[in-house]
Design a protein around this motif. Structure first.
Motif, PDB file in Angstrom:
ATOM      1  N   LYS A 176       0.839  -1.193   0.000  1.00 43.49           N
ATOM      2  CA  LYS A 176       0.000   0.000   0.000  1.00 43.49           C
ATOM      3  C   LYS A 176       0.878   1.248   0.000  1.00 43.49           C
ATOM      4  O   LYS A 176       2.027   1.209   0.435  1.00 43.49           O
ATOM      5  N   THR A 177       0.338   2.343  -0.475  1.00 43.39           N
ATOM      6  CA  THR A 177       1.099   3.583  -0.479  1.00 43.39           C
ATOM      7  C   THR A 177       1.158   4.156   0.939  1.00 43.39           C
ATOM      8  O   THR A 177       0.287   3.862   1.776  1.00 43.39           O
ATOM      9  N   PRO A 178       2.162   4.989   1.233  1.00 39.12           N
ATOM     10  CA  PRO A 178       2.203   5.639   2.552  1.00 39.12           C
ATOM     11  C   PRO A 178       0.933   6.429   2.845  1.00 39.12           C
ATOM     12  O   PRO A 178       0.471   6.468   3.993  1.00 39.12           O
ATOM     13  N   GLU A 179       0.365   7.035   1.813  1.00 37.40           N
ATOM     14  CA  GLU A 179      -0.863   7.804   2.002  1.00 37.40           C
ATOM     15  C   GLU A 179      -2.020   6.895   2.410  1.00 37.40           C
ATOM     16  O   GLU A 179      -2.840   7.263   3.270  1.00 37.40           O
ATOM     17  N   GLU A 180      -2.090   5.714   1.813  1.00 41.48           N
ATOM     18  CA  GLU A 180      -3.146   4.764   2.173  1.00 41.48           C
ATOM     19  C   GLU A 180      -2.984   4.286   3.612  1.00 41.48           C
ATOM     20  O   GLU A 180      -3.968   4.163   4.353  1.00 41.48           O
ATOM     21  N   ILE A 181      -1.738   4.010   4.000  1.00 45.40           N
ATOM     22  CA  ILE A 181      -1.480   3.571   5.373  1.00 45.40           C
ATOM     23  C   ILE A 181      -1.874   4.662   6.360  1.00 45.40           C
ATOM     24  O   ILE A 181      -2.567   4.403   7.359  1.00 45.40           O
ATOM     25  N   GLU A 182      -1.454   5.882   6.093  1.00 41.58           N
ATOM     26  CA  GLU A 182      -1.739   6.980   7.023  1.00 41.58           C
ATOM     27  C   GLU A 182      -3.236   7.235   7.132  1.00 41.58           C
ATOM     28  O   GLU A 182      -3.745   7.548   8.214  1.00 41.58           O
ATOM     29  N   GLN A 183      -3.949   7.091   6.029  1.00 39.81           N
ATOM     30  CA  GLN A 183      -5.392   7.295   6.066  1.00 39.81           C
ATOM     31  C   GLN A 183      -6.072   6.264   6.965  1.00 39.81           C
ATOM     32  O   GLN A 183      -7.028   6.578   7.680  1.00 39.81           O
TER      33      GLN A 183
END
Length: 216
Positions: A176-183
């Motif tokens: 997953k992208t870092p943005e997906e993880i952070e979300q």
């Protein structure tokens, strides 16, 4: 008259037998409990006189991995049953897992949360397992800042670095992208059952039969 065995002696004997069975013969380590920073280790039954394989800290697991890796062991297994603790300790363990020559099998059992999830995710691809009744939880690293304005600013910067490192690890091993993880983990605890953990990418397989599935 039958010989009486003191409870502490009995527990120490059991720990020695477990160490021989799991560490010396099966190369299977156990990461359990939350790290106690005052001791630098976790203890069996909360008793600091009984350190052992069944209640061991990230630091102790690091030492054991380095020892086994030096012996060129064909595989090393880590059973993880931990709610996390000091993030830096778990990230150190993660780094050792990534640099070991031996394949590292990670096996989730019980509750695996916070920084301990990075250890599960960081196992050798295809060799990350989770028991059916286990649960995992990921969230943003947290810290208790204190001091004057300069201290608070420095601590906030360090926490941001730790956050980016943790998110980067989860991103690398889940796809997953870092943005997906952070979300997913922004300002909340994200709990998953075993099947959801595999779907998320923290593990590869739900264990149905330990011997045939894990093979250790």
């Amino acid at each position: 008259m039958p010989m009486m065995v003191h409870e502490k002696d009995y527990r120490q004997q059991n720990l020695r037998l477990l160490r021989q069975l799991f560490f010396e013969k099966r190369r299977l380590l156990y990461l359990e409990g939350q790290l106690d920073p005052s001791y630098g280790a976790v203890y069996a039954g909360n008793d600091p006189t009984l350190p052992g394989l069944w209640a061991t800290s990230p630091r102790a697991v690091i030492d054991q991995i380095l020892h086994l890796d030096h012996l060129e062991i064909k595989r090393i297994g880590i059973i993880i049953d931990s709610p996390g603790g000091l993030v830096s300790q778990y990230l150190n363990l993660y780094d050792i897992i990534q640099t070991a020559s031996s394949p590292i099998y990670t096996i989730a059992m019980g509750v695996i949360s916070s920084a301990a999830a990075s250890v599960l995710a960081g196992g050798t691809p295809g060799k990350r397992f989770i028991f059916a009744s286990s649960r995992t939880m990921i969230h943003l690293p947290r810290g208790g800042a204190q001091g004057d304005d300069d201290d608070l600013e420095k601590q906030a910067k360090e926490l941001k670095k730790t956050k980016d490192k943790y998110i980067g690890i989860l991103s690398r091993h889940t796809g997953k992208t870092p943005e997906e993880i952070e979300q997913v983990i922004n300002r909340k605890d994200h709990w998953m059952n075993a099947i959801e953990t595999v779907s998320f990418g923290l593990a590869d397989k739900v264990v149905e039969n330990f011997t045939t599935d894990v093979g250790i």
